[in-house]
Design an enzyme around this catalytic site. Structure first.
Site, PDB file in Angstrom:
ATOM      1  N   GLY A  28      40.237  35.611  51.721  1.00  0.00           N
ATOM      2  CA  GLY A  28      39.946  35.948  50.335  1.00  0.00           C
ATOM      3  C   GLY A  28      41.200  36.466  49.663  1.00  0.00           C
ATOM      4  N   GLN A  34      46.414  40.806  43.505  1.00  0.00           N
ATOM      5  CA  GLN A  34      47.263  40.657  44.694  1.00  0.00           C
ATOM      6  C   GLN A  34      48.382  39.644  44.488  1.00  0.00           C
ATOM      7  OE1 GLN A  34      43.674  40.090  47.458  1.00  0.00           O
ATOM      8  NE2 GLN A  34      45.073  41.292  48.702  1.00  0.00           N
ATOM      9  N   CYS A  43      43.436  43.527  54.832  1.00  0.00           N
ATOM     10  CA  CYS A  43      43.736  43.114  53.462  1.00  0.00           C
ATOM     11  C   CYS A  43      45.205  42.694  53.418  1.00  0.00           C
ATOM     12  CB  CYS A  43      43.496  44.293  52.518  1.00  0.00           C
ATOM     13  SG  CYS A  43      43.871  43.939  50.794  1.00  0.00           S
ATOM     14  N   LEU A  44      45.491  41.569  52.753  1.00  0.00           N
ATOM     15  CA  LEU A  44      46.881  41.089  52.684  1.00  0.00           C
ATOM     16  C   LEU A  44      47.787  42.105  51.989  1.00  0.00           C
ATOM     17  CD1 LEU A  44      46.248  37.336  51.778  1.00  0.00           C
ATOM     18  CD2 LEU A  44      46.868  38.278  54.012  1.00  0.00           C
ATOM     19  N   HIS A  52      34.642  42.915  49.105  1.00  0.00           N
ATOM     20  CA  HIS A  52      36.034  43.365  49.268  1.00  0.00           C
ATOM     21  C   HIS A  52      36.908  42.853  48.113  1.00  0.00           C
ATOM     22  CE1 HIS A  52      39.766  44.031  51.878  1.00  0.00           C
ATOM     23  NE2 HIS A  52      40.209  43.291  50.878  1.00  0.00           N
ATOM     24  N   GLU A  53      36.776  41.554  47.797  1.00  0.00           N
ATOM     25  CA  GLU A  53      37.613  40.960  46.736  1.00  0.00           C
ATOM     26  C   GLU A  53      37.221  41.495  45.350  1.00  0.00           C
ATOM     27  OE1 GLU A  53      40.195  39.594  47.717  1.00  0.00           O
ATOM     28  OE2 GLU A  53      39.518  39.303  49.777  1.00  0.00           O
ATOM     29  N   HIS A  96      38.826  44.652  44.425  1.00  0.00           N
ATOM     30  CA  HIS A  96      40.209  44.532  43.926  1.00  0.00           C
ATOM     31  C   HIS A  96      40.241  44.451  42.394  1.00  0.00           C
ATOM     32  CE1 HIS A  96      42.808  44.259  47.417  1.00  0.00           C
ATOM     33  NE2 HIS A  96      42.032  43.351  47.990  1.00  0.00           N
TER      34      HIS A  96
HETATM   35 NI    NI Z   1      42.098  42.818  50.000  1.00  0.00          NI
END
Ligand code: NI
Length: 183
Positions: free
Chosen positions: A45, A50, A96-97, A138-139, A142
């Protein structure tokens, strides 16, 4: 085109995001770049902040995960709105990236009902459970400036502080390109 990933400490990850309008320039191109970026960094995701954009879009591709239930999906969620969260809370070890090398157990409700648009601005109202619901929550966070570490208890947060500071200073070397805060 592959974008660098913004990491912990970058103010964009805490910013309020704006809805996408129909005059957004080359939305489909932007979405394709988001997918390219996500695949290049082995994510399932990715949310617009991000990749440095404070706008309301995230993507997910769960088609290559081993889980048979629920079925994997690949799509972009534009101007999403979670209408309802329900079901028992369960724990999953999340990453998470934007937080390279950190993984922590996070508790979230099993299911969500979400309203969103696709890249042609068609509207949907759908329910997701299990892994898909997990990634969506989660996304979606963000887009509201929330990171999964925000859910940790004070002790876990304290333990992670050194790691988080290191990330914000660019003292981390993931396999993908990052944008160091303030650089
Ligand atoms: Ni994330």
């Amino acid at each position: 085109m592959i974008y660098p990933i913004t990491v912990y400490g970058d103010p964009i990850l805490r910013k309020k995001t704006e809805p996408i309008t129909k005059d957004f320039k080359d939305l489909k191109g932007f979405i394709q770049n988001m997918f390219d970026t996500m695949y290049a960094s082995d994510g399932v995701g990715l949310a617009a902040p991000q990749v440095g954009q404070a706008i309301r879009i995230f993507i997910l591709d769960s088609t290559s995960t081993d889980d048979e239930e629920p079925e994997g999906i690949k799509k972009a969620f534009i101007n999403p709105q979670i209408l309802e969260k329900f079901g028992d809370e369960w724990v999953m070890n999340e990453g998470c990236l934007s937080l390279p090398e950190i993984r922590e157990d996070v508790q979230r409700p099993e299911s969500i009902r979400i309203k969103y648009m696709d890249e042609d601005f068609n509207e949907y109202d759908e329910t997701y459970s299990g892994f898909n619901s997990r990634v969506i929550q989660h996304e979606y966070d963000h887009l509201d400036g929330i990171l999964f570490v925000d859910y940790l208890n004070p002790l876990r947060k304290r333990i992670l502080k050194t790691k988080l500071t290191a990330i914000s200073k660019g003292k981390v070397i993931p396999k993908y390109r990052i944008k160091v805060p303030g650089k």
